[in-house]
Design a protein around this motif. Structure first.
Motif, PDB file in Angstrom:
ATOM      1  N   LEU A  88      -7.023  -1.672  -2.403  1.00 35.99           N
ATOM      2  CA  LEU A  88      -7.007  -2.821  -3.300  1.00 35.99           C
ATOM      3  C   LEU A  88      -5.903  -2.660  -4.335  1.00 35.99           C
ATOM      4  O   LEU A  88      -5.618  -1.548  -4.791  1.00 35.99           O
ATOM      5  N   LEU A  89      -5.309  -3.764  -4.698  1.00 33.12           N
ATOM      6  CA  LEU A  89      -4.361  -3.788  -5.814  1.00 33.12           C
ATOM      7  C   LEU A  89      -5.182  -4.048  -7.074  1.00 33.12           C
ATOM      8  O   LEU A  89      -5.184  -5.143  -7.640  1.00 33.12           O
ATOM      9  N   ALA A  90      -5.884  -2.991  -7.488  1.00 35.70           N
ATOM     10  CA  ALA A  90      -6.955  -3.151  -8.474  1.00 35.70           C
ATOM     11  C   ALA A  90      -6.458  -3.346  -9.896  1.00 35.70           C
ATOM     12  O   ALA A  90      -7.162  -3.914 -10.730  1.00 35.70           O
ATOM     13  N   ASN A  91      -5.270  -2.853 -10.195  1.00 32.91           N
ATOM     14  CA  ASN A  91      -4.759  -2.965 -11.565  1.00 32.91           C
ATOM     15  C   ASN A  91      -3.237  -2.984 -11.524  1.00 32.91           C
ATOM     16  O   ASN A  91      -2.617  -2.790 -10.471  1.00 32.91           O
ATOM     17  N   MET A 131      -6.712  -5.102   1.057  1.00 38.29           N
ATOM     18  CA  MET A 131      -7.876  -5.920   1.370  1.00 38.29           C
ATOM     19  C   MET A 131      -8.043  -7.091   0.408  1.00 38.29           C
ATOM     20  O   MET A 131      -8.982  -7.884   0.545  1.00 38.29           O
ATOM     21  N   ASP A 132      -7.139  -7.230  -0.553  1.00 45.36           N
ATOM     22  CA  ASP A 132      -7.212  -8.351  -1.494  1.00 45.36           C
ATOM     23  C   ASP A 132      -6.982  -9.679  -0.766  1.00 45.36           C
ATOM     24  O   ASP A 132      -6.183  -9.762   0.166  1.00 45.36           O
ATOM     25  N   ASN A 133      -7.654 -10.709  -1.222  1.00 43.73           N
ATOM     26  CA  ASN A 133      -7.447 -12.048  -0.682  1.00 43.73           C
ATOM     27  C   ASN A 133      -6.443 -12.845  -1.498  1.00 43.73           C
ATOM     28  O   ASN A 133      -5.824 -13.771  -0.993  1.00 43.73           O
ATOM     29  N   ILE A 177       6.436  -9.180   0.566  1.00 40.94           N
ATOM     30  CA  ILE A 177       5.305  -9.981   1.043  1.00 40.94           C
ATOM     31  C   ILE A 177       4.010  -9.194   0.905  1.00 40.94           C
ATOM     32  O   ILE A 177       3.894  -8.061   1.402  1.00 40.94           O
ATOM     33  N   HIS A 178       3.037  -9.781   0.230  1.00 44.66           N
ATOM     34  CA  HIS A 178       1.692  -9.189   0.213  1.00 44.66           C
ATOM     35  C   HIS A 178       0.858  -9.862   1.297  1.00 44.66           C
ATOM     36  O   HIS A 178       0.882 -11.086   1.451  1.00 44.66           O
ATOM     37  N   ILE A 194     -11.456   5.290   2.237  1.00 45.73           N
ATOM     38  CA  ILE A 194     -11.033   4.032   2.843  1.00 45.73           C
ATOM     39  C   ILE A 194      -9.521   3.857   2.831  1.00 45.73           C
ATOM     40  O   ILE A 194      -8.946   3.312   3.771  1.00 45.73           O
ATOM     41  N   ASP A 195      -8.826   4.344   1.796  1.00 47.45           N
ATOM     42  CA  ASP A 195      -7.365   4.224   1.761  1.00 47.45           C
ATOM     43  C   ASP A 195      -6.733   4.909   2.966  1.00 47.45           C
ATOM     44  O   ASP A 195      -5.834   4.362   3.612  1.00 47.45           O
ATOM     45  N   GLN A 196      -7.189   6.136   3.246  1.00 47.61           N
ATOM     46  CA  GLN A 196      -6.637   6.882   4.372  1.00 47.61           C
ATOM     47  C   GLN A 196      -6.949   6.207   5.699  1.00 47.61           C
ATOM     48  O   GLN A 196      -6.096   6.128   6.590  1.00 47.61           O
ATOM     49  N   VAL A 197      -8.173   5.716   5.844  1.00 48.35           N
ATOM     50  CA  VAL A 197      -8.580   5.093   7.102  1.00 48.35           C
ATOM     51  C   VAL A 197      -7.797   3.808   7.348  1.00 48.35           C
ATOM     52  O   VAL A 197      -7.347   3.548   8.474  1.00 48.35           O
TER      53      VAL A 197
END
Length: 401
Positions: A349-352, A377-379, A388-389, A302-305
């Motif tokens: 995602l900015l998962a950590n 994809m984070d909200n 800017i995110h 998904i990151d690449q896509v």
């Protein structure tokens, strides 16, 4: 038909001007329908349909006209039957060798307004292109944006995440909006399009014998989207599969893929020295749905896509896009258009905290005041330090607001 405003905006100033309008893009990306949209615009302006001359040069019935003398004679005879301006629409003009001679002659000897489409980037290169140099504008057509996809499927836009995952999986080729709920039909259609591009636009055009090698190279390019690629890396990969093509062959096959609008090559730029780096270029596929056919599940990578989707969206919006090199770090995209400049980092995602540090840290030391974005994809809004995110779906839909 979806009114593709971003492209109509580009062509409108040149209607009824002594400029040949050349519409380019990969197969089934909507070029033929765009010709119909232009005809609809002309009708709104009061132009009668009997002033239109339309030919699809892939139609077997028009095969005699793929010889440029015959095409010229046919069009010349037709223009003599029309009072006032003749509006000429020729679909897939690359089917006519030396077409520039016929078109340039018509342009200078008749009262006509000319619109062409083509599925090969070499359409406007080479010695014959000088015949129309300075007398044409190229309009590049891309598959549907996410916004266009939503419009085409008549989405209420109340469940954008679900719609977006459909878009991630099947891509933006316009016809798919009619069958997007049937996964098998979508897969079959994409397979046919991929085979058509490979077999018709590449294998036949360049008389390639080793089709398996060609497809393996395309598979490698698809798997390495967003990663720097060199011919020697591909050669090493193929060697591991007991194949040893020359570097020249590999480079030729890559060039064929970009000429057929299957992939796009993106240069890298040293941000501080403004020096363009010719090695380790990146490649993105024109439609990410085709990647799903070549490799399988897009959601697995998904990151690449997502990076691919953002790149094509920036190109669709008319930006020149390069990869930015900032010391030992890399900025995914440096997008410029006139005096406008924007930077983009793309991640799923900015998962950590380590992911946040990596993505935002790519801008460390970039001292200019141009906008800098991190897309994911984070909200939740992770904006910081003037960077800017933005949610990727919001980014993709911002032009429709």
């Amino acid at each position: 038909m979806i009114e593709r405003k971003i492209y109509l905006k580009q062509v409108l100033p040149f209607i009824d001007q002594d400029i040949i309008k050349v519409i380019t893009g990969m197969r089934r990306s909507g070029k033929s329908v765009f010709l119909q949209l232009i005809q609809n615009e002309l009708k709104r302006r009061g132009i009668e349909e009997n002033q239109f001359i339309s030919l699809n040069l892939e139609d077997l019935a028009n095969e005699p006209l793929t010889e440029y003398h015959q095409l010229h004679k046919y069009l010349l005879d037709r223009t003599k039957e029309i009072n006032g301006t003749s509006y000429i629409f020729l679909d897939e003009i690359q089917k006519v060798p030396n077409w520039q001679k016929a078109i340039n002659s018509l342009r200078v000897t008749t009262n006509c307004d000319i619109y062409l489409t083509g599925s090969n980037s070499q359409l406007l290169s080479g010695e014959l292109a000088t015949l129309i140099a300075g007398r044409y504008i190229e309009i590049k057509i891309y598959p549907f944006s996410f916004d266009e996809f939503l419009t085409a499927i008549d989405s209420p836009r109340t469940n954008l995440n679900s719609d977006f995952m459909n878009y991630v999986n099947i891509g933006g080729l316009p016809f798919l909006s009619r069958i997007y709920q049937d996964k098998i039909a979508c897969q079959n259609y994409l397979t046919d399009i991929y085979n058509s591009v490979v077999l018709n636009d590449i294998v036949s055009r360049y008389s390639i014998r080793n089709v398996d090698l060609l497809q393996r190279i395309f598979g490698y390019l698809s798997s390495e989207i967003g990663h720097p690629i060199t011919a020697s890396k591909i050669q090493k990969y193929l060697k591991s599969e007991n194949r040893m093509p020359s570097l020249d062959t590999i480079l030729d096959y890559i060039n064929y893929s970009t000429e057929a609008f299957l992939f796009q090559k993106v240069p890298r730029q040293e941000l501080r020295g403004k020096k363009s780096l010719k090695l380790n270029e990146k490649f993105y596929i024109m439609d990410h749905g085709l990647r799903n056919i070549i490799l399988g599940n897009n959601q697995r990578d998904i990151d690449q896509v997502l990076e691919n989707i953002v790149y094509i969206e920036l190109k669709r919006r008319g930006y020149n896009v390069e990869i930015g090199i900032n010391k030992n770090q890399e900025i995914d995209f440096v997008a410029t258009k006139g005096n406008e400049k924007k930077y983009y980092q793309v991640t799923y995602l900015l998962a950590n905290e380590s992911t946040i540090t990596r993505e935002f840290g790519a801008y460390n030391g970039v001292q200019d005041f141009y906008p800098k974005y991190v897309l994911s994809m984070d909200n939740f809004d992770f904006s910081r330090n003037g960077i800017i995110h933005q949610n990727i779906i919001d980014f993709l839909l911002e032009t429709s607001k």
